[in-house]
Design an enzyme around this catalytic site. Structure first.
Site, PDB file in Angstrom:
ATOM      1  N   ILE A   1      47.240  44.926  48.407  1.00  0.00           N
ATOM      2  CA  ILE A   1      48.659  45.281  48.486  1.00  0.00           C
ATOM      3  C   ILE A   1      49.233  44.513  49.661  1.00  0.00           C
ATOM      4  CG2 ILE A   1      50.261  47.172  49.002  1.00  0.00           C
ATOM      5  CD1 ILE A   1      48.309  49.023  47.498  1.00  0.00           C
TER       6      ILE A   1
ATOM      7  N   MET B   1      43.535  41.058  44.918  1.00  0.00           N
ATOM      8  CA  MET B   1      43.507  42.527  44.866  1.00  0.00           C
ATOM      9  C   MET B   1      43.847  43.164  46.211  1.00  0.00           C
ATOM     10  SD  MET B   1      42.877  42.888  41.729  1.00  0.00           S
ATOM     11  CE  MET B   1      42.361  44.569  41.459  1.00  0.00           C
TER      12      MET B   1
ATOM     13  N   ARG C   1      46.882  46.198  57.837  1.00  0.00           N
ATOM     14  CA  ARG C   1      47.460  45.357  56.785  1.00  0.00           C
ATOM     15  C   ARG C   1      48.344  44.241  57.361  1.00  0.00           C
ATOM     16  NH1 ARG C   1      47.130  46.451  51.856  1.00  0.00           N
ATOM     17  NH2 ARG C   1      46.908  48.700  52.009  1.00  0.00           N
TER      18      ARG C   1
ATOM     19  N   ASN D   1      42.301  32.903  35.836  1.00  0.00           N
ATOM     20  CA  ASN D   1      43.694  32.427  35.785  1.00  0.00           C
ATOM     21  C   ASN D   1      43.870  31.179  36.639  1.00  0.00           C
ATOM     22  OD1 ASN D   1      45.672  34.127  34.150  1.00  0.00           O
ATOM     23  ND2 ASN D   1      44.386  35.685  35.127  1.00  0.00           N
TER      24      ASN D   1
ATOM     25  N   GLN E   1      45.904  35.437  26.574  1.00  0.00           N
ATOM     26  CA  GLN E   1      47.344  35.172  26.700  1.00  0.00           C
ATOM     27  C   GLN E   1      47.738  34.902  28.159  1.00  0.00           C
ATOM     28  OE1 GLN E   1      49.261  34.752  23.960  1.00  0.00           O
ATOM     29  NE2 GLN E   1      47.282  35.022  22.961  1.00  0.00           N
ATOM     30  N   GLU E   2      47.058  35.574  29.089  1.00  0.00           N
ATOM     31  CA  GLU E   2      47.335  35.317  30.515  1.00  0.00           C
ATOM     32  C   GLU E   2      47.157  33.836  30.814  1.00  0.00           C
ATOM     33  OE1 GLU E   2      45.541  37.869  33.500  1.00  0.00           O
ATOM     34  OE2 GLU E   2      45.234  39.456  32.044  1.00  0.00           O
TER      35      GLU E   2
ATOM     36  N   HIS F   1      50.117  40.222  35.917  1.00  0.00           N
ATOM     37  CA  HIS F   1      49.625  41.598  35.801  1.00  0.00           C
ATOM     38  C   HIS F   1      49.234  41.853  34.347  1.00  0.00           C
ATOM     39  CE1 HIS F   1      49.083  45.773  36.833  1.00  0.00           C
ATOM     40  NE2 HIS F   1      49.737  46.096  35.728  1.00  0.00           N
TER      41      HIS F   1
ATOM     42  N   ASP G   1      53.185  45.671  41.740  1.00  0.00           N
ATOM     43  CA  ASP G   1      53.289  45.328  40.317  1.00  0.00           C
ATOM     44  C   ASP G   1      54.695  45.548  39.771  1.00  0.00           C
ATOM     45  OD1 ASP G   1      50.610  44.593  40.253  1.00  0.00           O
ATOM     46  OD2 ASP G   1      49.965  46.626  39.780  1.00  0.00           O
TER      47      ASP G   1
HETATM   48  C1  GRF Z   1      43.751  39.363  35.573  1.00  0.00           C
HETATM   49  O1  GRF Z   1      43.644  40.268  34.522  1.00  0.00           O
HETATM   50  C2  GRF Z   1      45.110  39.459  36.222  1.00  0.00           C
HETATM   51  O2  GRF Z   1      46.125  39.781  35.327  1.00  0.00           O
HETATM   52  C3  GRF Z   1      44.925  40.569  37.220  1.00  0.00           C
HETATM   53  O3  GRF Z   1      43.624  40.412  37.708  1.00  0.00           O
HETATM   54  C4  GRF Z   1      42.830  39.742  36.742  1.00  0.00           C
HETATM   55  C5  GRF Z   1      42.280  38.530  37.424  1.00  0.00           C
HETATM   56  O4  GRF Z   1      41.394  37.816  36.612  1.00  0.00           O
HETATM   57  N1  GRF Z   1      45.950  40.526  38.225  1.00  0.00           N
HETATM   58  P1  GRF Z   1      40.922  36.361  37.048  1.00  0.00           P
HETATM   59  O5  GRF Z   1      40.324  36.499  38.440  1.00  0.00           O
HETATM   60  O6  GRF Z   1      42.106  35.462  37.027  1.00  0.00           O
HETATM   61  O7  GRF Z   1      39.883  35.991  36.046  1.00  0.00           O
END
Ligand code: GRF
Length: 215
Positions: free
Chosen positions: A92, A90, A65, A14, A173-174, A109, A145
């Protein structure tokens, strides 16, 4: 031009889509830094190759945290970002961190929220037998989320789909909706107001329905 900081933990596809949109002249932002909490995040190398400043802050080196989040915020804030973009980050985040970036913290997400928050969204979608799945870009609130939705893309779940084929269809789509959401922000057409999304966009720009290339 707006400053953005991107947070990652993994491959960073992304993030790459955002860099590509910027390079194509479609995303008028300065990507000030990419920060990872994992040293082995593949996206760090991609970002460095693109000439972007990268930082690694190991969450394991902190007592808790809040301590990690404080160090992370300190690192982010040296770049004075208008928007902090979570792209597969990843971790929280603590309430204090989220409040500090209220209205300028977005996440992507891989499900149509509020369905399937958390992990393993594609397998859970298959297990539930849903016919439509997708992804969501939203402003971040202290609940995991969760938060006001900016844009969603829906894809069909096809007979014979595996977790991998469905994930690939959603990821495609992301890579479209995240640059779109950040573009709206960069153009001053998107903001959070009273806990709701205010968006100055046309239906054609915002309505991403079943991905047309899938039959
Ligand atoms: C994606 O599916 C995003 O929606 C989720 O974690 C994944 C990250 O993928 N939060 P990338 O590291 O952007 O390839």
């Amino acid at each position: 031009m707006k400053n953005i900081v991107i947070l990652i933990s993994g491959r960073g596809s992304n993030m790459e889509a955002l860099i590509a949109a910027r390079d194509a002249g479609d995303l008028p932002v300065n990507i000030a830094a990419v920060i990872s909490n994992r040293p082995d995040a593949g996206g760090l190398e991609t970002a460095a190759r693109a000439g972007i400043v990268t930082h690694f802050i190991n969450h394991q080196g902190f007592a808790g945290r809040e301590a990690f989040d404080a160090a992370l915020a300190e690192c982010i804030d040296q770049f004075a970002p208008d928007l902090v973009v979570l792209a597969g980050f990843m971790r929280i985040l603590s309430d204090g961190f989220v409040r500090h970036y209220e209205g300028r913290l977005v996440n992507i997400h891989p499900s149509l929220l509020p369905s399937f928050p958390g992990l393993h969204t594609h397998q859970r979608a298959l297990d539930e037998g849903v016919r439509i799945h997708g992804c969501t870009v939203h402003f971040v609130t202290p609940t995991l989320d969760h938060g006001p939705v900016i844009i969603q893309a829906a894809v069909p779940v096809l007979d014979g789909d595996s977790e991998a084929t469905l994930a690939a269809r959603v990821l495609c789509q992301e890579h479209k909706v995240y640059p779109q959401a950040v573009r709206w922000f960069a153009e001053g057409r998107l903001r959070l107001e009273g806990g709701r999304v205010r968006l100055d966009a046309t239906m054609a720009e915002g309505a991403v329905l079943i991905s047309p290339e899938v039959h």
